[in-house]
Design a protein around this motif. Sequence first.
Motif, mmCIF file in Angstrom:
data_model
loop_
_atom_site.group_PDB
_atom_site.id
_atom_site.type_symbol
_atom_site.label_atom_id
_atom_site.label_comp_id
_atom_site.label_asym_id
_atom_site.label_seq_id
_atom_site.Cartn_x
_atom_site.Cartn_y
_atom_site.Cartn_z
ATOM 1 N N GLY A 203 0.838 -1.187 0.000
ATOM 2 C CA GLY A 203 0.000 0.000 0.000
ATOM 3 C C GLY A 203 0.877 1.242 0.000
ATOM 4 N N ALA A 204 0.417 2.290 -0.655
ATOM 5 C CA ALA A 204 1.211 3.510 -0.807
ATOM 6 C C ALA A 204 1.582 4.127 0.538
ATOM 7 N N GLU A 205 0.640 4.131 1.494
ATOM 8 C CA GLU A 205 0.937 4.765 2.782
ATOM 9 C C GLU A 205 2.059 4.034 3.516
ATOM 10 N N ASN A 206 2.061 2.723 3.487
ATOM 11 C CA ASN A 206 3.123 1.962 4.143
ATOM 12 C C ASN A 206 4.467 2.160 3.450
ATOM 13 N N ILE A 207 4.447 2.323 2.149
ATOM 14 C CA ILE A 207 5.678 2.614 1.409
ATOM 15 C C ILE A 207 6.229 3.967 1.855
ATOM 16 N N ILE A 208 5.332 4.935 2.006
ATOM 17 C CA ILE A 208 5.738 6.274 2.440
ATOM 18 C C ILE A 208 6.288 6.223 3.860
ATOM 19 N N ARG A 209 5.640 5.472 4.722
ATOM 20 C CA ARG A 209 6.124 5.330 6.100
ATOM 21 C C ARG A 209 7.522 4.711 6.123
ATOM 22 N N MET A 210 7.767 3.775 5.229
ATOM 23 C CA MET A 210 9.085 3.150 5.145
ATOM 24 C C MET A 210 10.130 4.145 4.652
ATOM 25 N N ILE A 211 9.737 4.980 3.698
ATOM 26 C CA ILE A 211 10.643 5.983 3.134
ATOM 27 C C ILE A 211 11.094 6.987 4.200
ATOM 28 N N ILE A 212 10.139 7.426 5.022
ATOM 29 C CA ILE A 212 10.473 8.445 6.014
ATOM 30 C C ILE A 212 10.909 7.833 7.343
ATOM 31 N N GLY A 213 10.979 6.499 7.387
ATOM 32 C CA GLY A 213 11.518 5.844 8.567
ATOM 33 C C GLY A 213 10.577 5.663 9.738
ATOM 34 N N ILE A 214 9.284 5.524 9.436
ATOM 35 C CA ILE A 214 8.294 5.286 10.500
ATOM 36 C C ILE A 214 7.842 3.844 10.417
ATOM 37 N N LYS A 215 7.906 3.131 11.538
ATOM 38 C CA LYS A 215 7.482 1.741 11.576
ATOM 39 C C LYS A 215 5.992 1.640 11.847
#
Length: 215
Positions: A203-215
């Motif tokens: 999902g796009a939101e989880n990809i974004i969270r991974m990019i900015i370093g949020i688990k």
Amino acid sequence: MFKITTSELRDLIIAFIFISLSFSILYSGRNVVMLKSIFPVVMIGLGLGFILHELGHKFASMHYGYWAEFKLWPAGLIFALISSFFGFVFAAPGAVYTYAGSNLDDKTNGIISIAGPAVNIVLALVFLLIGAAIYGPAHHDATMQFIFIVCCLGFSTNSYLAVFNLIPIWNLDGSKVLRWNILVWIVIIAIAGFMTYLSMTMGAENIIRMIIGIK
């Protein structure tokens, strides 16, 4: 010089509305209330990608000195709407036709054809980066939240548009790119396919969270 005819503009607008409606039906699960709320989001995230995809072909054709024009495919509009009720969208409401006669060689045709999917890949990544940039504010501001939703959908749908158009069948872009250079086709469909796979699994939101370093 860039020029768009009245009939071409009409066809682009009709195709834009139909393709946006088809994906809205798909994402809303045919729920009328949800359809109304998601339609504006789809028009921006996906509709923009559709228009820029077609203009990518047009600009590439004009770069080589050929006249190119988008023409509607009525049957494609019907297929798009019908397929949206079956869990996918046959996204081919029309195409840009390049008028080059017998002068259009496989390489030039391949480069013109790859321009559309390349635009979708770049746009998907732009949506992803914008989404990452506004992830924090999107939790506190309604406008930012709307933009974030557009970015998430924009990443997913543009990735899908790139993959769909790169399928090497019929008159889709992929068949022309493959005819020109199989290695180029493999690389670009692999990129688009990987992006689509991530959007469907993570999902796009989880990809974004991974990019900015949020688990």
